[in-house]
Design a protein around this motif. Structure first.
Motif, PDB file in Angstrom:
ATOM      1  N   LYS A   1       0.830  -1.206   0.000  1.00 27.28           N
ATOM      2  CA  LYS A   1       0.000   0.000   0.000  1.00 27.28           C
ATOM      3  C   LYS A   1       0.864   1.256   0.000  1.00 27.28           C
ATOM      4  CE  LYS A   1      -3.614   2.406   2.535  1.00 27.28           C
ATOM      5  NZ  LYS A   1      -4.420   2.495   3.751  1.00 27.28           N
ATOM      6  N   TRP A   2       0.517   2.149  -0.919  1.00 25.42           N
ATOM      7  CA  TRP A   2       1.126   3.486  -0.922  1.00 25.42           C
ATOM      8  C   TRP A   2       0.096   4.462  -0.371  1.00 25.42           C
ATOM      9  CZ3 TRP A   2       1.982   0.198  -4.992  1.00 25.42           C
ATOM     10  CH2 TRP A   2       3.308   0.035  -5.426  1.00 25.42           C
ATOM     11  N   ASP A   3       0.599   5.473   0.305  1.00 23.22           N
ATOM     12  CA  ASP A   3      -0.289   6.497   0.839  1.00 23.22           C
ATOM     13  C   ASP A   3      -0.870   7.357  -0.281  1.00 23.22           C
ATOM     14  OD1 ASP A   3      -1.421   7.147   3.134  1.00 23.22           O
ATOM     15  OD2 ASP A   3       0.190   8.418   3.911  1.00 23.22           O
TER      16      ASP A   3
ATOM     17  N   VAL B   1      -3.187   3.702  -2.698  1.00 24.97           N
ATOM     18  CA  VAL B   1      -3.240   2.585  -3.654  1.00 24.97           C
ATOM     19  C   VAL B   1      -2.843   1.314  -2.923  1.00 24.97           C
ATOM     20  CG1 VAL B   1      -2.282   1.590  -5.763  1.00 24.97           C
ATOM     21  CG2 VAL B   1      -2.409   4.043  -5.513  1.00 24.97           C
ATOM     22  N   THR B   2      -3.659   0.286  -3.050  1.00 25.40           N
ATOM     23  CA  THR B   2      -3.276  -1.010  -2.490  1.00 25.40           C
ATOM     24  C   THR B   2      -3.253  -2.040  -3.616  1.00 25.40           C
ATOM     25  OG1 THR B   2      -4.395  -0.404  -0.446  1.00 25.40           O
ATOM     26  CG2 THR B   2      -3.792  -2.726  -0.700  1.00 25.40           C
ATOM     27  N   LEU B   3      -2.127  -2.733  -3.727  1.00 23.35           N
ATOM     28  CA  LEU B   3      -1.980  -3.815  -4.706  1.00 23.35           C
ATOM     29  C   LEU B   3      -2.068  -5.134  -3.961  1.00 23.35           C
ATOM     30  CD1 LEU B   3      -0.785  -1.814  -6.833  1.00 23.35           C
ATOM     31  CD2 LEU B   3       0.983  -3.494  -7.234  1.00 23.35           C
TER      32      LEU B   3
ATOM     33  N   LEU C   1       3.542   6.152  -7.832  1.00 20.15           N
ATOM     34  CA  LEU C   1       3.404   4.991  -8.715  1.00 20.15           C
ATOM     35  C   LEU C   1       2.957   5.410 -10.118  1.00 20.15           C
ATOM     36  CD1 LEU C   1       3.631   1.919  -8.875  1.00 20.15           C
ATOM     37  CD2 LEU C   1       1.244   1.755  -8.162  1.00 20.15           C
ATOM     38  N   LYS C   2       2.063   6.381 -10.182  1.00 22.70           N
ATOM     39  CA  LYS C   2       1.635   6.897 -11.490  1.00 22.70           C
ATOM     40  C   LYS C   2       2.843   7.429 -12.269  1.00 22.70           C
ATOM     41  CE  LYS C   2      -2.969   8.874 -10.394  1.00 22.70           C
ATOM     42  NZ  LYS C   2      -3.742   9.223 -11.583  1.00 22.70           N
ATOM     43  N   LYS C   3       3.700   8.198 -11.583  1.00 28.68           N
ATOM     44  CA  LYS C   3       4.866   8.772 -12.259  1.00 28.68           C
ATOM     45  C   LYS C   3       5.863   7.692 -12.679  1.00 28.68           C
ATOM     46  CE  LYS C   3       4.680  13.148  -9.724  1.00 28.68           C
ATOM     47  NZ  LYS C   3       5.293  13.833  -8.569  1.00 28.68           N
ATOM     48  N   VAL C   4       6.010   6.658 -11.842  1.00 27.17           N
ATOM     49  CA  VAL C   4       6.935   5.570 -12.194  1.00 27.17           C
ATOM     50  C   VAL C   4       6.457   4.890 -13.481  1.00 27.17           C
ATOM     51  CG1 VAL C   4       7.744   3.272 -11.497  1.00 27.17           C
ATOM     52  CG2 VAL C   4       7.788   5.156  -9.843  1.00 27.17           C
ATOM     53  N   ILE C   5       5.177   4.592 -13.556  1.00 27.87           N
ATOM     54  CA  ILE C   5       4.657   3.896 -14.742  1.00 27.87           C
ATOM     55  C   ILE C   5       4.758   4.799 -15.969  1.00 27.87           C
ATOM     56  CG2 ILE C   5       2.631   2.736 -15.743  1.00 27.87           C
ATOM     57  CD1 ILE C   5       4.044   1.269 -13.349  1.00 27.87           C
TER      58      ILE C   5
ATOM     59  N   GLY D   1       9.579   2.108   1.488  1.00 24.30           N
ATOM     60  CA  GLY D   1       8.921   3.276   0.896  1.00 24.30           C
ATOM     61  C   GLY D   1       7.398   3.164   0.890  1.00 24.30           C
ATOM     62  N   PHE D   2       6.887   1.986   1.279  1.00 26.69           N
ATOM     63  CA  PHE D   2       5.442   1.782   1.258  1.00 26.69           C
ATOM     64  C   PHE D   2       4.841   2.117   2.628  1.00 26.69           C
ATOM     65  CE2 PHE D   2       7.121  -0.753  -2.108  1.00 26.69           C
ATOM     66  CZ  PHE D   2       6.114  -0.894  -3.056  1.00 26.69           C
TER      67      PHE D   2
END
Lengths: 256, 14
Positions: free
Chosen positions: A4-6, A87-89, A11-15, A55-56
């Protein structure tokens, strides 16, 4: 596996930074974090992303898993997340899908998406530990601008590093261009610093097309590191403090 | 233009 990211923004920028260079890839998840290593379709560039478990917001990986994902599909899913949503994966062992859950911080909106996983052959390249001849640390916006400017004149750029400056040169049908950046310190704004560590002078030529792909990572990091050795691939690293990094490797053009 | 070798030339498959 559950991570989970806060905020979705990182993550959007990484992709966004890697999806145009590598289409489908495998995310390797272990208890130390998520990583991917992939070549572009022409096998000239290599991308290595590391997102460290520290980092999560929360991170759990009970069993190592390799998740084959189309990054374009992942970008589509992430478009449905607000920048500040969490975001939770989630992925369960043997499952053929990965789940994404986005939650607004006021918790009034939760959205869930399921993405089909793909079978991808994962063959990794061995990246040796290298003592580079020259390392340049500079603002990522400066690299992005330099590559974009020079792309108007030529397809290739020659990067030459001397003791106190680095020179980017190109030439093409309409003329030539060069940009010289000199080392400059800045104690109050380290992100604007240009630092050059030169053990040996280096001059290498690269295709600008790839460098322009790499600088799509500039929104992730104020600074970028160019690591160069003669006759060796360039390493362009965008560090994300506490989170990890994106490293791009690019084979140099060679003299005939 | 100069040729560009594939990245595997430098970093072989593990």
């Amino acid at each position: 596996f559950e991570a989970k990211w806060d905020h979705a923004s990182t993550l959007k920028k990484v992709i966004d930074a890697v999806k145009d260079l590598i289409g489908d890839t495998s995310w390797d998840c272990t208890n130390t974090g998520m990583s991917l290593q992939s070549m572009d379709s022409s096998h000239v560039a290599l991308v290595h992303v590391l997102l460290k478990s520290e980092g999560f917001e929360s991170y759990r990986c009970d069993r190592n898993v390799s998740m084959g994902i189309s990054l374009n599909s992942m970008a589509k899913v992430l478009k449905c997340a607000g920048n500040d949503d969490s975001v939770t994966l989630r992925h369960e062992s043997e499952s053929s899908v990965v789940n994404f859950a986005f939650e607004s911080h006021k918790e009034e909106r939760v959205s869930e998406f399921e993405l089909k996983l793909m079978n991808i052959d994962t063959e990794h390249l061995g990246i040796p530990e290298t003592e580079y001849d020259s390392i340049i640390k500079m603002p990522s916006a400066d690299l992005r601008r330099t590559c974009a400017d020079l792309s108007q004149f030529g397809d290739s750029v020659t990067i030459s590093c001397a003791k106190s400056d680095v020179r980017f040169e190109t030439s093409g049908d309409i003329g030539t261009g060069n940009v010289r950046l000199s080392a400059r310190g800045s104690s109050d704004k380290p992100e604007t610093e240009i630092a050059i560590e030169m053990i040996n002078p280096v001059s290498l030529t690269f295709a600008l097309k790839y460098l322009n792909f790499f600088t799509k990572a500039a929104p992730l990091s104020d600074t970028v590191k160019l690591c160069m050795s003669n006759n060796h691939p360039l390493c362009v690293e965008f560090p994300m403090p506490e989170v990890g990094y994106i490293r791009y490797y690019l084979a140099p053009k060679i003299d005939e | 233009t100069n040729p560009q070798p594939p990245i595997e030339t430098f970093f072989p498959f593990m």
